[in-house]
Design an enzyme around this catalytic site. Structure first.
Site, PDB file in Angstrom:
ATOM      1  N   LYS A  96       0.838  -1.205   0.000  1.00 21.35           N
ATOM      2  CA  LYS A  96       0.000   0.000   0.000  1.00 21.35           C
ATOM      3  C   LYS A  96       0.871   1.252   0.000  1.00 21.35           C
ATOM      4  CE  LYS A  96      -3.836  -2.388   2.279  1.00 21.35           C
ATOM      5  NZ  LYS A  96      -4.708  -2.558   3.461  1.00 21.35           N
ATOM      6  N   GLN A 138      -4.792  -1.269   9.719  1.00 19.23           N
ATOM      7  CA  GLN A 138      -4.697  -2.588   9.078  1.00 19.23           C
ATOM      8  C   GLN A 138      -5.293  -3.661   9.989  1.00 19.23           C
ATOM      9  OE1 GLN A 138      -3.749  -3.086   5.946  1.00 19.23           O
ATOM     10  NE2 GLN A 138      -3.973  -5.313   6.047  1.00 19.23           N
ATOM     11  N   ASP A 155     -10.707   3.119   3.770  1.00 16.45           N
ATOM     12  CA  ASP A 155     -11.084   1.706   3.688  1.00 16.45           C
ATOM     13  C   ASP A 155     -12.590   1.543   3.472  1.00 16.45           C
ATOM     14  OD1 ASP A 155      -9.070  -0.225   3.789  1.00 16.45           O
ATOM     15  OD2 ASP A 155      -8.760   0.056   5.944  1.00 16.45           O
TER      16      ASP A 155
HETATM   17  N1  GUN Z   1      -7.093  -6.623   6.138  1.00 16.08           N
HETATM   18  C1  GUN Z   1      -7.442  -7.354   5.062  1.00 16.08           C
HETATM   19  N2  GUN Z   1      -7.965  -6.562   4.103  1.00 16.08           N
HETATM   20  C2  GUN Z   1      -7.944  -5.299   4.594  1.00 16.08           C
HETATM   21  C3  GUN Z   1      -8.346  -4.045   4.056  1.00 16.08           C
HETATM   22  O1  GUN Z   1      -8.851  -3.926   2.934  1.00 16.08           O
HETATM   23  N3  GUN Z   1      -8.150  -2.982   4.873  1.00 16.08           N
HETATM   24  C4  GUN Z   1      -7.610  -3.091   6.115  1.00 16.08           C
HETATM   25  N4  GUN Z   1      -7.476  -1.978   6.838  1.00 16.08           N
HETATM   26  N5  GUN Z   1      -7.234  -4.236   6.634  1.00 16.08           N
HETATM   27  C5  GUN Z   1      -7.390  -5.342   5.867  1.00 16.08           C
END
Ligand code: GUN
Length: 287
Positions: A53, A97, A120
């Site tokens: 990311k 996350q 998100d």
């Molecule tokens: N863990 C797995 N997928 C995601 C996501 O799309 N966003 C976040 N913040 N955590 C995750």
């Protein structure tokens, strides 16, 4: 192999190209977009996702702010960090996350994020907007799937879609998006009596199960569209999805590979959401 590939890696690259002038315009006006990534503890998969990311942001000139916190951090300490990021004019997107260590309440932390910075799309405000069919910041994985289907002109109206998995991150919003696009949606959960009976009659299957080879060629209809959201690391180190690619790709009409399918779209939508949030917060957005 007869199935055509829904190439998420290639389409994500197209999405990034389209973001470049938007980022340039923001920077010109003095609003370099910024994404804050809160990573708690040492989950190895989370560390890899977060690295992707941050790298994707930096490739595009989107600033990133890493907030790395120890496994034993308290709720109050994380909330304090989120408040600080909410107030920072340099931060337009905030993500925490997941998954989190067990003593932390993910719902409360997500609710603490300012909805305009919730890139998100997990905050109840954004979830509510999605359910009502309104403008919002949309959750990156299901939104990425929708954009990929749109890019390849996959018809959804009147189609039978089956989503396997009911998480807030993927399954629930995925079902809602498909329903909104005119599909008839079945959302299967771990208690569903006969999941394969549903997948065998589906025009579109979205698998978000977390089990390698959960869907095989025998479980699908000839010509179906198969979307693989799974990311499973085998003991050998190989990364595979939830579908058995070899058999499914002989029978499906379209299929997403793992890697190179949904994963790159998730990250591209996160960056796009960050740019959109920066445009809205700075008053540069047309929408
Ligand atoms: N863990 C797995 N997928 C995601 C996501 O799309 N966003 C976040 N913040 N955590 C995750």
């Amino acid at each position: 192999m007869s199935a055509l590939i829904l190439d998420g890696k290639a389409f994500a690259a197209v999405c990034y190209e389209k973001l470049k002038p938007r980022v340039a315009q923001l920077i010109n006006k003095g609003y370099q977009p910024g994404l804050a990534v809160v990573l708690i503890g040492g989950n190895p998969a989370s560390q890899i996702y977060v690295r992707h990311k941050i790298q994707s942001c930096e490739n595009l000139g989107v600033r990133s702010f890493s907030v790395n916190l120890p496994e034993n951090v308290t709720m109050q300490e994380v909330l304090n960090h989120i408040q600080e990021l909410n107030a920072s004019p340099n931060v337009h997107g905030i993500l925490v996350q997941l998954p989190l260590p067990k003593h932390l309440d993910a719902d409360l932390l997500i609710e603490a994020i300012q909805p305009e910075k919730d890139v998100d799309g997990f905050h109840p405000w954004n979830v509510g907007c999605l359910v009502l069919g309104k403008q919002a910041l949309y959750p990156c994985t299901p939104y990425g799937v929708m954009r990929l289907l749109e890019h390849y002109d996959i018809p959804l109206r009147g189609q039978e879609a089956v989503v396997i998995g009911t998480s807030n991150i993927v399954g629930k919003p995925m079902a809602r998006f498909l329903q909104q696009a005119g599909a008839t949606v079945t959302l299967c959960n771990s208690k569903t009596r006969d999941v394969k009976a549903h997948t065998r009659r589906a025009d579109i299957v979205v698998a978000a199960v977390g089990k390698p080879s959960f869907i095989t060629g025998e479980d699908i209809r000839e010509g179906a569209v198969i979307i693989d959201v799974g990311i499973n690391r085998l003991e050998s180190g190989k990364v595979v999805g939830d579908i058995e690619f070899e058999t499914v790709s002989k029978k499906a009409g379209w299929v997403t590979p793992v890697p190179g399918g949904v994963g790159p779209m998730t990250v591209a939508m996160l960056v796009e959401n960050t740019v959109l949030a920066a445009e809205r917060i700075s008053g540069l957005a047309g929408n």
